[in-house]
Design an enzyme around this catalytic site. Sequence first.
Site, PDB file in Angstrom:
ATOM      1  N   GLU A  53      40.507   5.729 -21.978  1.00 48.86           N
ATOM      2  CA  GLU A  53      40.695   3.571 -22.176  1.00 48.86           C
ATOM      3  C   GLU A  53      39.523   3.574 -20.961  1.00 48.86           C
ATOM      4  O   GLU A  53      39.088   2.541 -21.046  1.00 48.86           O
ATOM      5  CB  GLU A  53      41.637   3.647 -22.396  1.00 48.86           C
ATOM      6  CG  GLU A  53      41.728   1.674 -22.412  1.00 48.86           C
ATOM      7  CD  GLU A  53      41.137   1.696 -23.630  1.00 48.86           C
ATOM      8  OE1 GLU A  53      39.860   1.290 -24.212  1.00 48.86           O
ATOM      9  OE2 GLU A  53      42.285   0.778 -24.203  1.00 48.86           O
ATOM     10  N   THR A  64      32.376  -7.565 -21.529  1.00 48.35           N
ATOM     11  CA  THR A  64      33.847  -7.258 -21.552  1.00 48.35           C
ATOM     12  C   THR A  64      33.948  -8.076 -19.660  1.00 48.35           C
ATOM     13  O   THR A  64      34.617  -8.991 -19.226  1.00 48.35           O
ATOM     14  CB  THR A  64      34.535  -6.273 -20.979  1.00 48.35           C
ATOM     15  OG1 THR A  64      33.923  -5.662 -22.328  1.00 48.35           O
ATOM     16  CG2 THR A  64      35.566  -5.924 -20.635  1.00 48.35           C
TER      17      THR A  64
END
Lengths: 306, 306
Positions: free
Chosen positions: A128, A181
Amino acid sequence: MNEIRIFSPATVANVSCGFDVLGFCLDSVGDEMVIRKTDKKGIYITKIEGFDLPYEAELNVAGVSALAMYEAAKPDCGFEIEIYKNIKPGSGIGSSAASAVGSVFGMNELLGRPYNKIQLTEFAIKGEAVASKCEHADNLAPALFGGFTLVKSISPVEILQIPTPENLYATIIHPQIEIKTSESRAILPKEVPLQNAITQWANVGSLIHSLHTSDYELLKSSLHDVIVEPYRSQLIPHFNEVKKAALQNGALGTGISGSGPSIFSLCKGLESAINVKDAIEKIYSKTGIEFDIHVSKINTEGVKIL
Amino acid sequence: MNEIRIFSPATVANVSCGFDVLGFCLDSVGDEMVIRKTDKKGIYITKIEGFDLPYEAELNVAGVSALAMYEAAKPDCGFEIEIYKNIKPGSGIGSSAASAVGSVFGMNELLGRPYNKIQLTEFAIKGEAVASKCEHADNLAPALFGGFTLVKSISPVEILQIPTPENLYATIIHPQIEIKTSESRAILPKEVPLQNAITQWANVGSLIHSLHTSDYELLKSSLHDVIVEPYRSQLIPHFNEVKKAALQNGALGTGISGSGPSIFSLCKGLESAINVKDAIEKIYSKTGIEFDIHVSKINTEGVKIL
């Protein structure tokens, strides 16, 4: 068993008031992966369909989590990974988490389950981190455990499984826009008013209580985010209209999925979720922005063998 | 029935991570009150023992909450109130809440229960505001409902009753010092780091989950306050020593009761609570500061008829 096909589900992180800690698992959207034992040692990504992602294991989310587990387990074999990706990277419904979870879940099954789900989370966190540049587990936890989860801590990994009311459905719209992001992080304040923080933890507490008691009215009155949504919703075109229409058409709550751009609504019953879908579709089809929209039962099982 | 004697319990507000929203009810400490119907209309405080408090109903916490209910109910009678006060005002274990709750609970019983506990909370808030200069219900709620409560909102009043694990006890030390409410408020920052707020709501969520699941280990790891305690603990002499000794001697968690100066510890089992009491007593008896210390089962009943 030398080969396994798995379904690794999409997930919704944050869940309005539960920024950075809560998440839930979807049923109707997810990736498929095939994991295969090989005599040749190492981790090899041999097929990727759906989206353009790196084949080098060290650069691929599923590869990095697989390598983390492989280095710990030191098995006498290698693994091939095929990825049939349905969750678009960057959509805000846990695309990287599904990849990170899928490879370690599948390998663990083929090795006879030497690791528990907490340990699998620890490996998956490494994968991740490749995608999100930081270690977090708010999508990994619901993908692995299913249902609603609360990530109490990631070091050490502490994950709570919260009960899921029987009749809970989600409607997810994914507007096909890109939110960086870095931008969705930069927009957040470093400090927040104490009074808002108190409102937020009252809502987190009552949300957990509502899930334990299947109290849909309380769930509804808990699904508010006074901290993050006021900032991040600015990055999602027509967020306020979507939210208003969803709530007017019976949604229990509507908020940003992860860091967006996807928007989730929670609904009591399938019919309500479909009504909400129709209402949102009506709004978004006028915007000229392409979108996907799904209705999903809350998936209490998580990643699974097909 | 024309006369009733009631026990109105002491309570612990905040409960570490749950600043301004959580509370629990004590069993071994509380006030007694006698409420009596009279032909003469109005609210009359006819006796106060224990502490020096005003007899004028308009200036007395129990009187103001009684008046709020009296004006709403418009009964054909009046009420006399006798107050046998055991909870020292300003001790941080809900002294004013016990008074505010006692009068309205007793009157409601004598009138045949025209009001539910939410409505009683609304009346009691008026009394509580006399003492604390603002409307809040984090001590009122556990005093009225018993057990653990979460005040989700005070306008409208929304109170959640959270399950209490069977074997939970509290140890409460009350150092006989005065902390001015104004000082304990002024010391708090208006803004808090987002990262700390996230930690706090993760803890609130997991605390609620731990109470639902009777998970004492999780309760222990949830009883942390990274927002308020670092400031307010400075106002309580030897707080850190007390906390350290309590935790070393088996307490699940230790924190400030309300705005202090009382300090609560939660413990699994009576024996553990007594061990913690002994350890704290040892520390505090060296300080030269006078103190009371109590062990109490969590009271799941709340205010009651004697």
